[in-house]
Design a protein around this motif. Structure first.
Motif, PDB file in Angstrom:
ATOM      1  N   ALA A 289      37.643   9.742  -8.437  1.00 49.81           N
ATOM      2  CA  ALA A 289      37.615   8.411  -7.799  1.00 49.81           C
ATOM      3  C   ALA A 289      38.183   7.332  -8.718  1.00 49.81           C
ATOM      4  N   GLY A 290      38.654   7.723  -9.909  1.00 53.17           N
ATOM      5  CA  GLY A 290      39.258   6.773 -10.847  1.00 53.17           C
ATOM      6  C   GLY A 290      38.252   5.808 -11.435  1.00 53.17           C
ATOM      7  N   GLN A 291      36.978   6.176 -11.478  1.00 53.47           N
ATOM      8  CA  GLN A 291      35.948   5.263 -11.993  1.00 53.47           C
ATOM      9  C   GLN A 291      35.502   5.601 -13.418  1.00 53.47           C
ATOM     10  N   ASP A 292      36.270   6.448 -14.110  1.00 52.70           N
ATOM     11  CA  ASP A 292      35.893   6.750 -15.500  1.00 52.70           C
ATOM     12  C   ASP A 292      36.870   6.136 -16.489  1.00 52.70           C
ATOM     13  N   THR A 293      37.867   5.389 -15.970  1.00 51.91           N
ATOM     14  CA  THR A 293      38.930   4.914 -16.849  1.00 51.91           C
ATOM     15  C   THR A 293      38.455   3.807 -17.769  1.00 51.91           C
ATOM     16  N   ALA A 294      38.982   3.811 -18.991  1.00 50.59           N
ATOM     17  CA  ALA A 294      38.656   2.763 -19.958  1.00 50.59           C
ATOM     18  C   ALA A 294      39.374   1.484 -19.568  1.00 50.59           C
ATOM     19  N   VAL A 295      38.776   0.350 -19.907  1.00 52.73           N
ATOM     20  CA  VAL A 295      39.372  -0.952 -19.621  1.00 52.73           C
ATOM     21  C   VAL A 295      39.655  -1.638 -20.946  1.00 52.73           C
ATOM     22  N   PRO A 296      40.874  -2.204 -21.132  1.00 53.80           N
ATOM     23  CA  PRO A 296      41.157  -2.877 -22.395  1.00 53.80           C
ATOM     24  C   PRO A 296      40.178  -4.016 -22.638  1.00 53.80           C
ATOM     25  N   ASN A 297      39.709  -4.177 -23.851  1.00 57.05           N
ATOM     26  CA  ASN A 297      38.616  -5.113 -24.118  1.00 57.05           C
ATOM     27  C   ASN A 297      38.815  -5.782 -25.472  1.00 57.05           C
ATOM     28  N   PHE A 298      39.974  -6.369 -25.682  1.00 59.71           N
ATOM     29  CA  PHE A 298      40.266  -7.073 -26.933  1.00 59.71           C
ATOM     30  C   PHE A 298      39.893  -6.239 -28.149  1.00 59.71           C
ATOM     31  N   GLY A 299      40.108  -4.948 -28.094  1.00 56.55           N
ATOM     32  CA  GLY A 299      39.836  -4.114 -29.251  1.00 56.55           C
ATOM     33  C   GLY A 299      38.371  -3.793 -29.455  1.00 56.55           C
ATOM     34  N   ARG A 300      37.508  -4.226 -28.518  1.00 58.59           N
ATOM     35  CA  ARG A 300      36.091  -3.849 -28.626  1.00 58.59           C
ATOM     36  C   ARG A 300      35.931  -2.447 -28.066  1.00 58.59           C
ATOM     37  N   THR A 301      34.676  -2.014 -27.916  1.00 59.94           N
ATOM     38  CA  THR A 301      34.403  -0.704 -27.337  1.00 59.94           C
ATOM     39  C   THR A 301      35.250  -0.554 -26.075  1.00 59.94           C
ATOM     40  N   PRO A 302      36.134   0.411 -26.002  1.00 60.29           N
ATOM     41  CA  PRO A 302      37.066   0.458 -24.880  1.00 60.29           C
ATOM     42  C   PRO A 302      36.463   1.079 -23.635  1.00 60.29           C
ATOM     43  N   GLU A 303      35.240   0.691 -23.315  1.00 59.31           N
ATOM     44  CA  GLU A 303      34.648   1.256 -22.111  1.00 59.31           C
ATOM     45  C   GLU A 303      34.051   0.152 -21.273  1.00 59.31           C
ATOM     46  N   ALA A 304      34.048   0.330 -20.010  1.00 58.43           N
ATOM     47  CA  ALA A 304      33.423  -0.665 -19.135  1.00 58.43           C
ATOM     48  C   ALA A 304      32.540   0.064 -18.140  1.00 58.43           C
ATOM     49  N   GLU A 305      31.349  -0.420 -18.008  1.00 55.10           N
ATOM     50  CA  GLU A 305      30.378   0.243 -17.146  1.00 55.10           C
ATOM     51  C   GLU A 305      29.927  -0.668 -16.033  1.00 55.10           C
ATOM     52  N   GLY A 306      29.528  -0.100 -14.955  1.00 53.74           N
ATOM     53  CA  GLY A 306      28.957  -0.889 -13.874  1.00 53.74           C
ATOM     54  C   GLY A 306      27.492  -1.158 -14.118  1.00 53.74           C
ATOM     55  N   HIS A 307      27.072  -2.370 -13.949  1.00 52.27           N
ATOM     56  CA  HIS A 307      25.653  -2.719 -14.098  1.00 52.27           C
ATOM     57  C   HIS A 307      25.110  -3.248 -12.806  1.00 52.27           C
TER      58      HIS A 307
END
Ligand code: NAP
Length: 307
Positions: A289-307
């Protein structure tokens, strides 16, 4: 993309508001973006980095003349803010929010809304463990889902808000508030509680040194610590405001845990293998479903999670 709202007021200037502002600019979705945060420190930082077009020092000033006001503060703070801004809202304005819980927010905010103002809640299923005015980034919502709760709002106002979220990069679903709270208790709230618990257990375990916890963290613990690093105020408010659904899912979780515990004690390898095979399939579906992809984050932890 063209302008959807002439003036958007963001109340609270943390991760979500900051990302909304940057994504609205990217898409040219707002004529003017104004922002307010309760602390002078956050307002000064927002001014310094140009997070929004105009930072206001008071709530009435921030919402004056806005055709969209978005509450981007912890869930427990929304009712008080709604009460404070109510007399200053423009006629015809839409008030929305980004809170991770929906029923409690509707109960707290809706009673304060004056006639002629629509309250249409929303929840972007995107985030990171970082917070504050410097943590936002324009691509946070790209390819993530945003759930909009129509809440009896008029069709044109609901569609306009959905268009904004599409412009911010999201896919949009409409949902009823209680259903949202149960779905998010499964996909976000209870997993966070489990991560907090496991990290707490490691912290309490005197026979394993801190050094070992850090050194061997790649064994799975590391991923839990990222989730357990999420903002304490935000998550306190999530659990206090989504009690029923979280307790329901936690009850089911405990039953499953006992079943696994029993299988381990009795040596029931087939049970464990079947169980893990079933759970592995869910991971595959998320990837598909394409929901595991990393999101660029200004060089921070390159992961984005749903909350
Ligand atoms: P954040 O980065 O911690 O920013 C929170 C903002 O709210 C700050 O500007 C803070 O002001 C303000 N605030 C905190 N407590 C307040 C209070 N009692 N009264 C008034 N203002 C207060 O938080 P965030 O991650 O953007 O989260 C904002 C909302 O989005 C929450 O409702 C959360 O449930 C929801 N959400 C979060 C995520 C996520 O991953 N983080 C994802 C989806 C939805 P000061 O800076 O002046 O203290």
């Amino acid at each position: 993309m063209s302008v959807i709202y002439n003036r958007v007021a963001l109340i609270g200037l943390g991760l979500i508001a900051g990302s909304m502002s940057l994504a609205m600019r990217r898409g040219g979705l707002a004529g003017e973006i104004v922002g307010y945060a309760r602390s002078k420190e956050t307002r000064d930082t927002a001014r310094e980095i140009g997070l929004v077009d105009r930072v206001c020092d008071t709530l009435p000033e921030a919402v004056a003349g806005a055709d969209l006001v978005v509450l981007c503060v912890p869930v427990g703070a929304m009712g008080g803010i709604a009460q404070e801004i109510a007399p200053h809202l423009a006629k015809g304005a839409t008030v929305s929010d980004v809170g991770s819980v929906k029923r409690a927010v509707i109960d707290a905010v809706a009673p304060h809304m004056p006639a002629g103002v629509q309250f249409i809640p929303a929840h972007p299923i995107a985030g990171t463990e970082h917070s504050g005015p410097r943590s936002g980034f324009a691509s946070l919502f790209d390819n993530r889902w945003c759930i909009v709760i129509p809440n009896g709002g008029d069709e044109a106002a609901v569609k306009r808000l959905m268009d904004l979220w599409r412009g911010l990069g999201s896919h949009v679903d409409a949902m009823e508030a209680d259903h949202h709270d149960l779905a998010l208790a499964v996909t976000s709230h209870t997993p966070h509680l489990i991560a907090y618990t496991m990290v707490g257990v490691a912290d309490d375990l005197e026979r394993v040194s801190d050094n070992e916890v850090i050194k061997y963290s790649a064994g799975g613990f590391r991923d839990l610590t990222r989730i357990a690093a999420s903002d304490p105020t935000m998550w306190r408010d999530v659990f206090l405001n989504n009690k029923q659904a979280t307790l329901e899912i936690l009850g089911r979780f405990t039953e499953e845990l006992f079943a696994l515990q029993r299988a381990i004690r009795t040596g029931d390898g087939a049970f464990l293998h079947d169980y893990f095979t079933r759970t592995r399939a869910i991971r595959r579906e998320i990837i598909e479903a394409g929901q595991d992809t990393a999101v660029p984050n200004f060089g921070r932890t390159p992961e984005a999670e749903g909350h």
